[in-house]
Design a protein around this motif. Structure first.
Motif: not given
Lengths: 557, 444
Positions: A95-96, A98-99, A103, B132, B134-135
């Motif tokens: 997801p980098t 889309s930070h 999200h 990550h 965000d995850k």
């Protein structure tokens, strides 16, 4: 390859209006082919590179450049860099990128985004497949607006490492947008096709390195092109060295500049960061065209405006690590294919990042014997951002008349899996020098014909042999200094023996011998080698213009 | 297909006696081919597909069969992170990145300096997918990106060749402690030290590094190895342990001071490292049985030579002495012999002299016995003349003849007989030209 081609909306071939779509993480582009010429279509904003971003402001949908602008003010309701999430479970996505936008969330074994896409204030969960469908609809709409006919089918490019699940997800997403997917083709092959369609002599045998340097990932493929048949020999993928890595270099550079005059770091605040990112990307693009570029952002952080300039030399210096990374990646792919840089005949730079002149220069020095096809090295090069869409459009044009089932059968693995020659086949000259007729890694069946001039009259022997290439490394001793002009020379430092690498042929198994008798002076001998699918070889040889000739068979191993 | 390529080359002339049916000889077979997937794209592929299909339809089974044979060009991206993650490591702070083990963070601790760039990239990607922030946030946990930052830092260091070298330089976990003397005994010695030097060899600018070898290595191999490590060209550097240089535009003097300090520290560490390596090599060499063996062999060979030489010298001396002694003996003998000879000669001479005297007396006696050839009493004159003549004859002949003559005269008393002998003698002498005719009248 793609067996899951849906036939749900099986449009009759006659009613098809087909486009080629390059569906990327960062940008999409669409192309249409008319009379064997592909053209990339601009959307209603006039962009040929349409940012793959979807944004919602109070229920209104924006795409492309307009959506990208929303990354600053409305990042939570903007979906970006989602292509690679298609057909993946949440555990295996990165997801980098889309930070700075909406999200990704885990949602019933797939990935979804929580966005407010309706006028009311409720947020809804939109799956990544749905996002792709919405984007496909917009792309198809743009193409339909351009051509005046409703576009209902497409050829879409995909990376070489897309799994069957990802392919299926992509096809479903396109089908839901009322697009029939005629075929999914690999991105590097689309790029090769775009170039080969332009050249008349596309049938030549060559080894092509396609470096697809995109925004969020770089993919390299080593492709053997043999008389218009393409085989991928090796691939390499990289998610570190890509366009955004160059953006980051510029972001850091300008952020430091900003800190010099102000107190805060613009990278620490999301909105400042978004602005910095957008402008850095614009500056990077400008530096690919000009040698100087401006960077100016209104109210970057703390309400302070910032403007600065950078020249290309400085940019190339601060981004050297990333450039070196590209070079290593591409060289690594060539090694993976068991080839040497000298074996490469052509380097195609594709993808938006390929506009950078420094990368093309690096490629030229890395592959001294190859033609580097990039805007800064070859004036006739095709815009690297458009290559894939063009290739897809050309392929679409080629197959649009076929029934869906026909296409599926033709792309069946039983058809695409064929034997490839391990060694080159060629003839030996009088002084035992090997000349290839059929190159290694040629898909069989294959047929090649050569004309050999025979200057002396009389009988000649034609020896058909296998040949392997290897790299000979010889060191050149520095030239002995000329006594006459050795007056206080200051070039002593570079007197080290230089290494010279050259490609030489090694003669392998002798396959056959044949003789042609009584050749006239300055006559020509024609040798044709035909390798059948089971590796049986048929050799025919005759004097050009002469009668008869001979024919011989070598049985299959 | 009318397309053909023109080639500039000289075909060999047909060798004499080359004969084949239909002028063609098949000699070999094409090497086995690789099964690969061609891309179903482009006009030429359409032609291929047409040829391949011939209106045939392929079943799913055909597809599976065909796919099984295809050579893989795509790497498998899946696969689990093999190394378990230490919970202590997960709670690390990225600010302390200099102390962090970048390889362990990426799960590459068993590869360390041997990890390829590709492995690092893959490991990084796997870690990113798992950690990550965000995850984690999406999964509802707190926003904790500490370890993610560690991952990013580790990747940044390891993917930059310069920074990676700096880290590898001070990567103590890749080092192998030299074994103690107690531990390194027998065959274990070679195994343990080989590991040490393999680890040290990673710093070498010249690759490949010679191997430590085992108990049976030849002297050349062992010497090469020690020579290599005694003249070791190391890229090891110690920038990684630098003290942080304060940010620019704050205090230039302070900055310069720190830089200078760092530089000195690096140099010092480098020197120490060289000394350490040298010490290590010394240590290994001291315990190396092979070196001892070679030394013994060498000294044995040397001693043998020395002994041979000494023996030869001794022998030469003895020989000389013996010769000298022999010479002296011989001289002595000769001298003695000469002395005896001389004495004997003297005696003989004396004897001869005596004999001559005696004979002469016989001669003189004979003429006396013959009464000086006179009848009656001879007068003095006759006696004188006869004796004078006898003297002359005696003077003319040597002792042997005197002896012979004496022999003949001995016992003769009769005048005529004596005279006859003398006269015969005188005649012989005249015949031999020793006497003149008429010189000795009295004896004729």
């Amino acid at each position: 390859m793609a067996t899951t081609e849906a036939t749900t909306n099986g449009t009759m071939p006659n009613d098809r209006h087909t486009i080629g779509i390059s569906f990327g993480n960062s940008n999409n582009s669409i192309a249409i082919a008319v009379d064997d010429k592909a053209e990339v279509i601009a959307n209603e904003d006039g962009d040929r590179q349409i940012p793959a971003i979807l944004s919602y402001v109070e229920g209104e949908e924006y795409t492309g450049q307009q959506a990208k602008a929303q990354l600053i003010r409305n990042s939570k309701n903007t979906v970006a860099y989602f292509r690679d999430f298609l057909g993946q479970d949440f555990a295996s996505i990165d997801p980098t990128h889309s930070h700075a936008s909406a999200h990704p969330q885990e949602h019933e074994s797939t990935v979804a985004f929580n966005i407010q896409d309706k006028a009311d204030s409720e947020t809804s969960t939109v799956t990544v497949s749905e996002v792709a469908t919405r984007l496909f609809k917009r792309l198809a709409q743009s193409a339909s607006d351009y051509s005046g006919k409703t576009v209902n089918s497409a050829v879409i490019t995909i990376p070489t490492n897309f799994s069957d699940k990802q392919k299926a997800a992509l096809i479903t997403a396109a089908n839901n947008a009322d697009l029939e997917v005629l075929q999914l083709i690999h991105e590097p092959i689309a790029a090769v096709l775009a170039y080969d369609a332009k050249n008349e002599h596309s049938g030549s045998d060559k080894v092509v390195v396609v470096a697809d340097l995109g925004g969020t990932r770089s993919d390299v493929a080593v492709v053997a092109a043999r008389n218009g048949i393409y085989t991928i020999l090796a691939t390499a993928h990289d998610y570190e060295f890509a366009g955004t890595a160059l953006d980051v270099v510029l972001q850091d550079h300008f952020a430091k500049e900003f800190i010099k005059w102000n107190t805060t770091d613009p990278r620490e605040e999301a909105r400042s960061m978004a602005k910095l990112k957008l402008e850095s990307e614009a500056t990077k693009k400008a530096l690919s065209i000009g040698t100087n570029a401006n960077f100016s952002v209104e109210s970057l952080a703390e309400g302070a405006d910032f403007s600065s300039t950078i020249n290309r030399l400085r940019y190339e210096m601060i981004a050297r690590k990333v450039f070196d990374g590209f070079s290593r990646l591409i060289e690594g792919a060539v090694k993976k294919a068991d080839l040497d840089v000298l074996d490469i005949d052509e380097v195609i730079l594709s993808g938006g990042t390929s506009h950078t002149p420094k990368i093309a220069r690096n490629m030229q020095s890395l592959f001294p014997k190859a033609t580097v096809l990039a805007p800064s090295t070859t004036p006739t090069a095709i815009n690297p951002s458009e290559l894939q869409a063009r290739g897809a459009a050309l392929q679409a044009n080629l197959i649009q008349e076929y029934e869906a089932e026909d296409i599926e059968q033709s792309t069946h693995a039983a058809v695409t899996t064929v034997k490839h020659l391990t060694n080159a086949i060629g003839v030996l000259s009088a002084d035992d020098v090997f000349t290839p007729i059929i190159a290694a890694e040629t898909a069989v069946p294959a047929r090649r014909t050569i004309h050999i001039s025979a200057p002396a009259a009389g009988d000649v022997l034609i020896k058909i042999v296998e040949g392997g290439s290897h790299i000979k490394i010889s060191t050149i001793e520095p030239k002995p200094k000329d006594e006459a002009d050795s007056d206080d020379s200051d070039d002593d430092s570079d007197e080290e023996p230089e290494e010279q690498r050259e490609k030489v042929w090694k003669v392998g198994t002798v396959l056959a011998e044949a003789s042609i008798k009584g050749i006239k002076k300055c006559g020509k001998v024609e040798v044709m080698i035909n390798v059948a699918a089971d590796l049986a070889v048929t050799v025919t040889a005759r004097e050009v213009g002469g009668k008869g000739g001979l024919r011989g068979n070598i049985t299959a191993p | 297909m009318s397309k053909h390529t023109e080639v500039e080359l000289t075909l060999p002339a047909l060798p004499q006696g080359w004969e084949a049916e239909g002028n063609f000889k098949a000699l070999g077979k094409v090497t086995k081919a690789t099964e690969r997937s061609i891309e179903p794209v482009g006009p030429h592929f359409l032609a291929h597909a047409r040829r391949a299909r011939h209106k045939r339809t392929f079943s799913e089974d055909d597809k599976i069969q065909a796919e099984k044979n295809v050579k893989k060009v795509e790497d498998d991206d899946s696969g689990e992170i093999s190394e378990p993650e230490d919970p202590m490591m997960l709670s690390r702070d990225a600010k302390d990145w200099k102390a962090q083990d970048h390889y362990a963070v990426l799960g590459l601790s068993k590869y360390r300096y041997k990890a390829t760039e590709e492995q690092i990239k893959r490991a990084h990607r796997k870690k990113v997918l798992r950690h990550h922030p965000d995850k984690k946030a999406a999964a509802g946990s707190t926003e904790d990106d500490g370890f993610f930052k560690c991952i990013q830092k580790a990747t940044e260091v390891l993917l930059d060749p310069v920074k990676r070298r700096q880290f590898d330089s001070v990567d103590e976990r890749a080092e192998v402690e030299p074994p103690s003397k107690k531990l390194a005994k027998g065959d274990k010695f070679y195994k343990l030290w080989a590991a040490v030097f393999k680890a040290e060899g990673r710093f070498s600018r010249t690759q490949p590094v010679p191997k430590f070898g085992d108990a049976n290595s030849t002297q050349e191999v062992v010497e090469d190895f020690y020579n290599f490590f005694y003249t070791f060209d190391s890229w090891r550097s110690f920038e990684y342990q630098d003290e942080d240089v304060p940010d620019d535009n704050e205090n230039r003097d302070q900055k310069r001071h720190v830089e200078k300090k760092n530089n000195n520290a690096r140099k010092k560490k480098k020197t120490e490292d060289s000394a350490r390596l040298r010490n290590l090599v010394d240590q290994a060499m001291a315990g190396d049985e092979r070196i001892k063996k070679f030394r013994q062999e060498a000294s044995a060979a040397k001693n043998k030579k020395k002994n041979d030489k000494e023996a030869a010298a001794k022998k030469a001396v003895e020989d000389a002495k013996a010769k000298k002694e022999a010479d002296a003996q011989a001289a002595k003998d000769a001298e003695e012999k000469a002395k005896v000879d001389k004495e004997q000669g003297k005696k003989a001479k004396e004897a001869a002299k005596a004999a001559v005297k005696k004979n002469k007396r016989v001669l003189k006696g004979s003429v006396k016995d013959a009464n000086y050839f006179a009848d009656g009493a001879p007068d003095a004159k006759v006696i004188d003349a006869v004796l004078n003549d006898v003297e002359i004859v005696q003077g003319k002949i040597d002792p042997d003849e005197i002896a012979a003559l004496a022999g003949k005269l001995n016992g003769l008393k009769v005048k005529d007989e004596v005279k006859a002998v003398w006269s015969e003698e005188v005649k012989r002498l005249i015949g031999a030209g020793k006497l003149k005719d008429g010189e000795v009248k009295t004896l004729v």
